[in-house]
Write a protein that holds these residues in place. Structure first.
Motif, PDB file in Angstrom:
ATOM      1  N   ALA A  51      75.807  47.023  53.637  1.00 46.20           N
ATOM      2  CA  ALA A  51      75.137  47.230  52.345  1.00 46.20           C
ATOM      3  C   ALA A  51      75.290  45.988  51.475  1.00 46.20           C
ATOM      4  N   GLU A  52      76.488  45.425  51.438  1.00 51.10           N
ATOM      5  CA  GLU A  52      76.728  44.230  50.630  1.00 51.10           C
ATOM      6  C   GLU A  52      75.916  43.036  51.127  1.00 51.10           C
ATOM      7  N   ARG A  53      75.710  42.960  52.436  1.00 54.25           N
ATOM      8  CA  ARG A  53      74.946  41.854  53.019  1.00 54.25           C
ATOM      9  C   ARG A  53      73.440  42.051  52.873  1.00 54.25           C
ATOM     10  N   GLY A  54      73.004  43.293  52.604  1.00 55.93           N
ATOM     11  CA  GLY A  54      71.580  43.582  52.502  1.00 55.93           C
ATOM     12  C   GLY A  54      70.891  43.640  53.854  1.00 55.93           C
TER      13      GLY A  54
ATOM     14  N   CYS B 165      72.331  56.183  62.752  1.00 54.41           N
ATOM     15  CA  CYS B 165      72.127  57.403  63.539  1.00 54.41           C
ATOM     16  C   CYS B 165      73.001  58.516  62.977  1.00 54.41           C
ATOM     17  N   ALA B 166      72.395  59.691  62.841  1.00 52.65           N
ATOM     18  CA  ALA B 166      73.111  60.873  62.345  1.00 52.65           C
ATOM     19  C   ALA B 166      72.346  62.107  62.778  1.00 52.65           C
ATOM     20  N   GLY B 167      73.036  63.080  63.312  1.00 50.28           N
ATOM     21  CA  GLY B 167      72.423  64.359  63.646  1.00 50.28           C
ATOM     22  C   GLY B 167      71.307  64.278  64.675  1.00 50.28           C
ATOM     23  N   GLY B 168      71.436  63.425  65.646  1.00 54.50           N
ATOM     24  CA  GLY B 168      70.412  63.332  66.677  1.00 54.50           C
ATOM     25  C   GLY B 168      69.186  62.555  66.249  1.00 54.50           C
ATOM     26  N   GLY B 169      69.169  62.027  65.043  1.00 55.88           N
ATOM     27  CA  GLY B 169      68.040  61.234  64.562  1.00 55.88           C
ATOM     28  C   GLY B 169      68.513  59.873  64.104  1.00 55.88           C
ATOM     29  N   SER B 170      67.566  59.003  63.837  1.00 59.23           N
ATOM     30  CA  SER B 170      67.936  57.682  63.328  1.00 59.23           C
ATOM     31  C   SER B 170      67.078  57.349  62.119  1.00 59.23           C
ATOM     32  N   HIS B 171      67.635  56.543  61.250  1.00 63.13           N
ATOM     33  CA  HIS B 171      67.001  56.146  59.999  1.00 63.13           C
ATOM     34  C   HIS B 171      67.113  54.635  59.896  1.00 63.13           C
ATOM     35  N   ARG B 172      65.983  53.981  59.643  1.00 59.95           N
ATOM     36  CA  ARG B 172      65.960  52.522  59.556  1.00 59.95           C
ATOM     37  C   ARG B 172      65.653  52.120  58.124  1.00 59.95           C
ATOM     38  N   GLY B 173      66.346  51.110  57.650  1.00 65.88           N
ATOM     39  CA  GLY B 173      66.094  50.608  56.309  1.00 65.88           C
ATOM     40  C   GLY B 173      67.255  49.781  55.805  1.00 65.88           C
ATOM     41  N   ARG B 174      67.363  49.690  54.486  1.00 63.74           N
ATOM     42  CA  ARG B 174      68.450  48.931  53.854  1.00 63.74           C
ATOM     43  C   ARG B 174      69.360  49.890  53.104  1.00 63.74           C
TER      44      ARG B 174
ATOM     45  N   LEU C 125      78.931  59.364  51.044  1.00 63.48           N
ATOM     46  CA  LEU C 125      77.475  59.323  51.141  1.00 63.48           C
ATOM     47  C   LEU C 125      76.932  57.904  51.279  1.00 63.48           C
ATOM     48  N   CYS C 126      75.903  57.761  52.122  1.00 67.20           N
ATOM     49  CA  CYS C 126      75.149  56.505  52.250  1.00 67.20           C
ATOM     50  C   CYS C 126      73.752  56.759  51.716  1.00 67.20           C
ATOM     51  N   VAL C 127      73.222  55.814  50.988  1.00 65.73           N
ATOM     52  CA  VAL C 127      71.850  55.899  50.496  1.00 65.73           C
ATOM     53  C   VAL C 127      71.072  54.774  51.172  1.00 65.73           C
ATOM     54  N   LEU C 128      70.069  55.163  51.965  1.00 65.48           N
ATOM     55  CA  LEU C 128      69.291  54.216  52.759  1.00 65.48           C
ATOM     56  C   LEU C 128      67.842  54.243  52.298  1.00 65.48           C
ATOM     57  N   GLU C 129      67.320  53.086  51.887  1.00 63.92           N
ATOM     58  CA  GLU C 129      65.909  52.981  51.503  1.00 63.92           C
ATOM     59  C   GLU C 129      65.113  52.593  52.742  1.00 63.92           C
ATOM     60  N   GLN C 130      64.184  53.472  53.126  1.00 68.99           N
ATOM     61  CA  GLN C 130      63.393  53.250  54.322  1.00 68.99           C
ATOM     62  C   GLN C 130      62.128  52.462  53.994  1.00 68.99           C
ATOM     63  N   PRO C 131      61.524  51.773  54.996  1.00 67.59           N
ATOM     64  CA  PRO C 131      60.369  50.909  54.738  1.00 67.59           C
ATOM     65  C   PRO C 131      59.209  51.584  54.007  1.00 67.59           C
ATOM     66  N   GLY C 132      58.930  52.847  54.250  1.00 70.00           N
ATOM     67  CA  GLY C 132      57.816  53.517  53.592  1.00 70.00           C
ATOM     68  C   GLY C 132      58.114  53.990  52.194  1.00 70.00           C
TER      69      GLY C 132
ATOM     70  N   GLY D 145      72.756  46.731  63.398  1.00 70.91           N
ATOM     71  CA  GLY D 145      72.101  45.733  62.570  1.00 70.91           C
ATOM     72  C   GLY D 145      72.271  44.370  63.186  1.00 70.91           C
ATOM     73  N   PRO D 146      71.779  43.345  62.498  1.00 74.49           N
ATOM     74  CA  PRO D 146      71.901  41.998  63.038  1.00 74.49           C
ATOM     75  C   PRO D 146      73.362  41.545  63.025  1.00 74.49           C
ATOM     76  N   GLU D 147      73.761  40.861  64.023  1.00 77.68           N
ATOM     77  CA  GLU D 147      75.107  40.293  64.121  1.00 77.68           C
ATOM     78  C   GLU D 147      76.188  41.367  64.114  1.00 77.68           C
TER      79      GLU D 147
END
Length: 188
Positions: free
Chosen positions: A54-57, A63-72, A80-87, A103-105
């Motif tokens: 999160a700090e690196r952006g 992945c959570a609960g058999g699903g995956s979420h992509r974003g920042r 709790l994690c708050v993830l902003e997805q592309p849409g 993520g990268p690296e």
């Protein structure tokens, strides 16, 4: 009797070569870096890695609960994690429900994120606005509806004439759609 020049030559022959010393120092530095890197990997926690990403952006996949979420990752607390997805959708993911993060690296971190709200607290705050939500459950299914309220261990959603009650501990993620997304109840 040997001359002074012979003694200087003999001393010089046994004296360490400065280039050899540099090579030894460089090898020792690499060994220290490797050891420190290994220590960081061995002490890493999912919460610490989420916080570092999160700090690196970083753009990540959580992945959570058999699903995956992509974003920042926009925020990470102990609960709790708050993830902003592309849409534009926002995924609220209980930290305890995270099974993997990519993520990268490589990132290693053992810090404990700050205390903050948990999923129940955030949903209780949002309930008065009656937002459309999609709850992704730990078992891999989902429930979609308008958030009605949050109890001690349950969340209630309405979808048309049906009201669903979901156990809070079964929620692996809650997705709040971008207001312009009409895939959810209550959308435009």
């Amino acid at each position: 009797m040997p001359g002074e020049d012979d003694e200087d030559a003999l001393t010089a022959a046994w004296a360490p070569d400065p280039d050899d010393r540099l090579a030894v120092d460089a090898a020792a530095a690499r060994s220290r870096r490797h050891w420190l890197s290994q220590q960081a990997v061995e002490s890493a926690t999912i919460a610490g890695i989420l916080l570092a990403r999160a700090e690196r952006g970083d753009e990540v996949t959580v992945c959570a609960g058999g699903g995956s979420h992509r974003g920042r990752l926009r925020s990470v607390t102990r609960a709790l994690c708050v993830l902003e997805q592309p849409g534009g959708d926002i995924a609220l993911i209980p930290t305890a429900a995270v099974t993997a993060v990519a993520g990268p690296e490589a990132v290693s971190d053992d810090r404990l994120p700050a205390a903050g709200p948990d999923l129940a607290g955030v949903l209780a705050t949002l309930a008065g606005e009656r937002p459309a939500v999609r709850l992704l459950l730990a078992e891999g299914t989902s429930v979609v509806g308008v958030l009605l309220g949050v109890g001690k261990d349950a969340v209630s959603l309405a979808d048309g004439s049906t009201v669903a009650t979901v156990r809070l501990s079964a929620i692996a993620a809650c997705v709040l759609p971008d207001p312009g997304n009409d895939d959810y109840p209550g959308g435009p």
